[in-house]
Design a protein around this motif. Structure first.
Motif, PDB file in Angstrom:
ATOM      1  N   SER A  44      -1.928 -16.849 -21.788  1.00 19.26           N
ATOM      2  CA  SER A  44      -3.659 -16.557 -21.383  1.00 19.26           C
ATOM      3  C   SER A  44      -4.035 -17.553 -20.202  1.00 19.26           C
ATOM      4  O   SER A  44      -3.559 -18.759 -20.189  1.00 19.26           O
ATOM      5  N   GLY A  45      -4.737 -16.940 -19.265  1.00 15.97           N
ATOM      6  CA  GLY A  45      -5.232 -17.609 -18.029  1.00 15.97           C
ATOM      7  C   GLY A  45      -4.284 -17.713 -17.150  1.00 15.97           C
ATOM      8  O   GLY A  45      -4.297 -18.519 -15.863  1.00 15.97           O
ATOM      9  N   CYS A  46      -3.035 -16.857 -17.064  1.00 18.54           N
ATOM     10  CA  CYS A  46      -1.968 -17.356 -16.138  1.00 18.54           C
ATOM     11  C   CYS A  46      -2.253 -16.326 -14.836  1.00 18.54           C
ATOM     12  O   CYS A  46      -1.562 -16.603 -13.522  1.00 18.54           O
ATOM     13  N   GLY A  47      -3.208 -15.444 -14.836  1.00 17.01           N
ATOM     14  CA  GLY A  47      -3.439 -14.674 -13.589  1.00 17.01           C
ATOM     15  C   GLY A  47      -3.006 -13.042 -13.966  1.00 17.01           C
ATOM     16  O   GLY A  47      -3.290 -12.331 -12.967  1.00 17.01           O
ATOM     17  N   LYS A  48      -2.049 -12.739 -15.057  1.00 14.81           N
ATOM     18  CA  LYS A  48      -1.771 -11.419 -15.031  1.00 14.81           C
ATOM     19  C   LYS A  48      -2.699 -10.222 -15.205  1.00 14.81           C
ATOM     20  O   LYS A  48      -2.900  -9.211 -14.552  1.00 14.81           O
ATOM     21  N   THR A  49      -3.930 -10.707 -15.913  1.00 10.82           N
ATOM     22  CA  THR A  49      -5.005  -9.507 -15.912  1.00 10.82           C
ATOM     23  C   THR A  49      -5.657  -9.443 -14.689  1.00 10.82           C
ATOM     24  O   THR A  49      -6.199  -8.627 -14.429  1.00 10.82           O
ATOM     25  N   THR A  50      -5.829 -10.646 -13.960  1.00  9.17           N
ATOM     26  CA  THR A  50      -6.512 -10.478 -12.688  1.00  9.17           C
ATOM     27  C   THR A  50      -5.939  -9.812 -11.654  1.00  9.17           C
ATOM     28  O   THR A  50      -6.337  -8.849 -10.809  1.00  9.17           O
ATOM     29  N   LEU A  51      -4.464  -9.772 -11.659  1.00 16.28           N
ATOM     30  CA  LEU A  51      -3.620  -9.112 -10.854  1.00 16.28           C
ATOM     31  C   LEU A  51      -3.966  -7.554 -11.253  1.00 16.28           C
ATOM     32  O   LEU A  51      -4.049  -6.652 -10.328  1.00 16.28           O
ATOM     33  N   LEU A  52      -4.032  -7.246 -12.440  1.00 19.26           N
ATOM     34  CA  LEU A  52      -4.155  -5.810 -12.699  1.00 19.26           C
ATOM     35  C   LEU A  52      -5.468  -5.254 -12.345  1.00 19.26           C
ATOM     36  O   LEU A  52      -5.444  -3.903 -11.853  1.00 19.26           O
ATOM     37  N   ARG A  53      -6.487  -5.986 -12.427  1.00 23.03           N
ATOM     38  CA  ARG A  53      -7.861  -5.744 -12.060  1.00 23.03           C
ATOM     39  C   ARG A  53      -7.868  -5.446 -10.547  1.00 23.03           C
ATOM     40  O   ARG A  53      -8.646  -4.730 -10.007  1.00 23.03           O
ATOM     41  N   CYS A  54      -7.158  -6.526  -9.685  1.00 21.01           N
ATOM     42  CA  CYS A  54      -7.171  -6.330  -8.424  1.00 21.01           C
ATOM     43  C   CYS A  54      -6.109  -4.904  -7.863  1.00 21.01           C
ATOM     44  O   CYS A  54      -6.880  -4.387  -6.958  1.00 21.01           O
ATOM     45  N   LEU A  58     -10.951  -3.199  -9.541  1.00 20.81           N
ATOM     46  CA  LEU A  58     -12.298  -3.801 -10.254  1.00 20.81           C
ATOM     47  C   LEU A  58     -12.568  -5.280  -9.939  1.00 20.81           C
ATOM     48  O   LEU A  58     -13.436  -5.785 -10.485  1.00 20.81           O
ATOM     49  N   GLU A  59     -11.556  -5.852  -9.356  1.00 24.00           N
ATOM     50  CA  GLU A  59     -11.517  -6.978  -8.781  1.00 24.00           C
ATOM     51  C   GLU A  59     -11.268  -7.033  -7.195  1.00 24.00           C
ATOM     52  O   GLU A  59     -10.339  -6.268  -7.001  1.00 24.00           O
ATOM     53  N   ARG A  60     -11.669  -7.864  -6.321  1.00 22.98           N
ATOM     54  CA  ARG A  60     -11.424  -7.610  -4.978  1.00 22.98           C
ATOM     55  C   ARG A  60     -10.666  -8.843  -4.628  1.00 22.98           C
ATOM     56  O   ARG A  60     -11.193 -10.035  -4.763  1.00 22.98           O
ATOM     57  N   GLN A  61      -9.526  -8.783  -4.198  1.00 20.16           N
ATOM     58  CA  GLN A  61      -8.677 -10.044  -3.669  1.00 20.16           C
ATOM     59  C   GLN A  61      -9.283 -10.713  -2.457  1.00 20.16           C
ATOM     60  O   GLN A  61      -9.861  -9.945  -1.787  1.00 20.16           O
ATOM     61  N   ASP A  62      -8.964 -12.035  -2.600  1.00 20.98           N
ATOM     62  CA  ASP A  62      -9.537 -12.808  -1.381  1.00 20.98           C
ATOM     63  C   ASP A  62      -8.268 -12.543  -0.140  1.00 20.98           C
ATOM     64  O   ASP A  62      -8.895 -12.629   1.085  1.00 20.98           O
ATOM     65  N   ALA A  63      -7.218 -12.501  -0.313  1.00 18.83           N
ATOM     66  CA  ALA A  63      -6.280 -12.068   0.718  1.00 18.83           C
ATOM     67  C   ALA A  63      -5.070 -11.271   0.223  1.00 18.83           C
ATOM     68  O   ALA A  63      -4.753 -11.261  -1.078  1.00 18.83           O
ATOM     69  N   GLY A  64      -4.446 -10.571   1.070  1.00 15.53           N
ATOM     70  CA  GLY A  64      -3.253  -9.717   0.658  1.00 15.53           C
ATOM     71  C   GLY A  64      -3.514  -8.320   0.763  1.00 15.53           C
ATOM     72  O   GLY A  64      -4.615  -7.872   0.940  1.00 15.53           O
ATOM     73  N   GLN A  65      -2.430  -7.644   0.497  1.00 14.86           N
ATOM     74  CA  GLN A  65      -2.460  -6.245   0.527  1.00 14.86           C
ATOM     75  C   GLN A  65      -1.985  -5.484  -0.768  1.00 14.86           C
ATOM     76  O   GLN A  65      -1.012  -6.146  -1.171  1.00 14.86           O
ATOM     77  N   LEU A  66      -2.366  -4.018  -0.851  1.00 14.73           N
ATOM     78  CA  LEU A  66      -2.046  -3.567  -1.782  1.00 14.73           C
ATOM     79  C   LEU A  66      -1.499  -1.974  -1.156  1.00 14.73           C
ATOM     80  O   LEU A  66      -2.505  -1.536  -0.665  1.00 14.73           O
ATOM     81  N   SER A  68      -0.022   1.958  -2.529  1.00 12.27           N
ATOM     82  CA  SER A  68       0.297   3.021  -3.412  1.00 12.27           C
ATOM     83  C   SER A  68       0.690   3.987  -2.816  1.00 12.27           C
ATOM     84  O   SER A  68       0.109   4.781  -1.931  1.00 12.27           O
ATOM     85  N   ALA A  69       2.060   4.416  -3.032  1.00 18.04           N
ATOM     86  CA  ALA A  69       2.739   5.808  -2.437  1.00 18.04           C
ATOM     87  C   ALA A  69       2.717   5.552  -1.044  1.00 18.04           C
ATOM     88  O   ALA A  69       2.544   6.414  -0.269  1.00 18.04           O
ATOM     89  N   GLY A  70       2.739   4.342  -0.483  1.00 19.56           N
ATOM     90  CA  GLY A  70       2.523   4.258   0.971  1.00 19.56           C
ATOM     91  C   GLY A  70       1.476   4.108   1.647  1.00 19.56           C
ATOM     92  O   GLY A  70       1.227   3.786   2.742  1.00 19.56           O
ATOM     93  N   ARG A  71       0.220   4.279   0.596  1.00 17.02           N
ATOM     94  CA  ARG A  71      -1.271   4.369   1.126  1.00 17.02           C
ATOM     95  C   ARG A  71      -1.725   3.007   0.904  1.00 17.02           C
ATOM     96  O   ARG A  71      -1.507   2.261  -0.211  1.00 17.02           O
ATOM     97  N   ASP A  72      -2.349   2.456   1.991  1.00 22.20           N
ATOM     98  CA  ASP A  72      -3.052   1.033   1.963  1.00 22.20           C
ATOM     99  C   ASP A  72      -4.401   1.274   0.909  1.00 22.20           C
ATOM    100  O   ASP A  72      -5.221   2.089   1.438  1.00 22.20           O
ATOM    101  N   ILE A  73      -4.452   0.811  -0.330  1.00 18.66           N
ATOM    102  CA  ILE A  73      -5.489   0.806  -1.031  1.00 18.66           C
ATOM    103  C   ILE A  73      -6.172  -0.498  -1.319  1.00 18.66           C
ATOM    104  O   ILE A  73      -7.103  -0.567  -2.168  1.00 18.66           O
ATOM    105  N   SER A  74      -5.976  -1.481  -0.376  1.00 20.26           N
ATOM    106  CA  SER A  74      -6.522  -2.830  -0.526  1.00 20.26           C
ATOM    107  C   SER A  74      -8.067  -2.835  -0.500  1.00 20.26           C
ATOM    108  O   SER A  74      -8.472  -3.688  -1.290  1.00 20.26           O
ATOM    109  N   GLY A  75      -8.755  -1.899   0.104  1.00 18.37           N
ATOM    110  CA  GLY A  75     -10.096  -1.903   0.093  1.00 18.37           C
ATOM    111  C   GLY A  75     -10.761  -0.806  -0.258  1.00 18.37           C
ATOM    112  O   GLY A  75     -12.003  -0.666  -0.270  1.00 18.37           O
ATOM    113  N   LEU A  76      -9.885   0.044  -0.981  1.00 19.88           N
ATOM    114  CA  LEU A  76     -10.607   1.457  -1.576  1.00 19.88           C
ATOM    115  C   LEU A  76     -11.391   1.201  -2.779  1.00 19.88           C
ATOM    116  O   LEU A  76     -10.909   0.248  -3.536  1.00 19.88           O
ATOM    117  N   PRO A  77     -12.266   1.817  -3.351  1.00 20.15           N
ATOM    118  CA  PRO A  77     -13.124   1.736  -4.693  1.00 20.15           C
ATOM    119  C   PRO A  77     -12.257   2.140  -5.509  1.00 20.15           C
ATOM    120  O   PRO A  77     -11.174   2.898  -5.287  1.00 20.15           O
TER     121      PRO A  77
END
Length: 351
Positions: A44-54, A58-66, A68-77
């Protein structure tokens, strides 16, 4: 385990997330292949749920990129990320029927298409005929299946599971883990699952990411994580283990409690710790066995299909260790004074 996986579906690149002074994610990177089931495992508290929510938006990361299937979803709702999600609480609407819950995300389809898809999902999760029931009329396991059917109904390319089994008792949880894994393989849907339960992760995952203090300490298949833990944290968190302090003498020989030990890997510092799993300990071994030492049995616990023995090496008192034996091997322990062997191949060096 599944067969060889294909191209990367989800990419997480150097993700950071802070809540005030607390770093929930500290540079997390990992790839999830198409059709793969990956477990995010940690306390508990290690960051795994925060990673899933990013990943879900449901959470916006402070830095980094995501990606999905080659599409940048970092800033998508969230609604633009093409995923289904199953929460720990299931989050079913109590005032809606099973059919209405499953069809909640199908408003863009015609009524006939909705009915057909709801029937298909209910058959998929083994609840055909339950359309008119309400969540309060279902067991916990049935509610979990409805929530899973709702997550799968829109045919997402990615399935996110946040501790989906934690509210169930052990027997139901183990049964549904097997069912969910079989269903995931059958559908070929890329899946990311958060859990703190190592048995769940071992049972279900193609690969496991062990997370601690917002960092991925090891990302590998279950067998590798168990047999070759990359860090002391992974060794201690996944399964039972023994630790023995060692130091080297003037000739460079590793010693435990002043007695030399043979190692299959001669590398390592002048001092540190040796790690081995309880089942690797050999009890009353042949005289010619390497690392054979006198020991005293302190306690034996019956665990059904195995027995766990606590013991101390005579030359390392006050340092309890564990061994695991089959119940039929117990008659060999006629006295508390025994021999044990620590096979060199089972000893891993942590400098």
């Amino acid at each position: 385990m599944s067969a060889a996986v294909s191209a990367t579906h989800l990419q997480v690149r150097d993700l950071h997330k802070r809540f005030g002074a607390f770093a929930a994610l500290d540079g997390v990177s990992l790839d999830v292949a198409q059709g793969e089931l990956v477990c995010l495992l940690g306390p508990s508290g290690c960051g795994k749920t925060t990673l899933l929510r990013c990943i879900a938006g449901l959470e916006r990361q402070d830095a980094g990129q995501l990606f999905s299937a080659g599409r940048d979803i970092s800033g998508l709702p969230p609604q633009a990320r093409d995923y289904g999600i199953l929460f720990q609480s299931y989050a079913l609407f109590p005032n809606l029927t099973v059919a209405q819950n499953i069809g909640y995300g199908l408003s863009n389809r015609s009524r006939d298409e909705q009915r057909a898809r709801i029937a298909e999902m209910l058959e998929l999760v083994g609840l055909s005929g339950s359309e008119a029931k309400y969540p309060g009329q279902l067991s916990g396991g049935q509610q979990q299946r409805v929530a899973l059917a709702r997550a799968l109904a829109p045919a997402p390319s990615l399935l996110l599971l946040d501790e989906p089994m934690s509210a169930l008792d052990a027997r139901v949880r183990e049964h549904l883990c097997g069912e969910l894994r079989a269903l995931q393989k059958r559908l070929g849907i890329t899946t990311l699952m958060v859990t703190h339960n190592q048995d769940e992760a071992m049972l279900m995952a193609d690969r496991i990411a062990v997370i601690n203090h917002g960092r991925v300490e090891q990302y590998a298949r279950a067998e590798e994580i168990y047999r070759q833990p990359a860090t002391p944290f992974v060794a201690e968190f996944v399964g039972q283990g023994n630790w023995l302090p060692f130091e080297r003498d003037g000739a460079g020989q590793a010693c435990v409690g002043g007695r030399p030990v043979q190692l299959s890997d001669p590398r390592g510092g002048m001092r540190g710790r040796l790690f081995c799993r309880p089942e690797a300990v050999s009890v009353n071994p042949a005289e010619a066995s390497d690392n054979r030492f006198r020991a005293q049995v302190r306690d034996i616990t019956f665990l059904g299909n195995r027995c766990r023995m606590s013991f101390e090496l005579n030359h390392l008192p006050g340092h309890p260790l564990l061994a695991e034996l089959a119940p039929e091997d117990m008659p060999r322990l006629l006295t508390p004074d025994i021999w044990v062997a620590l096979p060199p191949r089972s000893l891993q060096v942590f400098a």
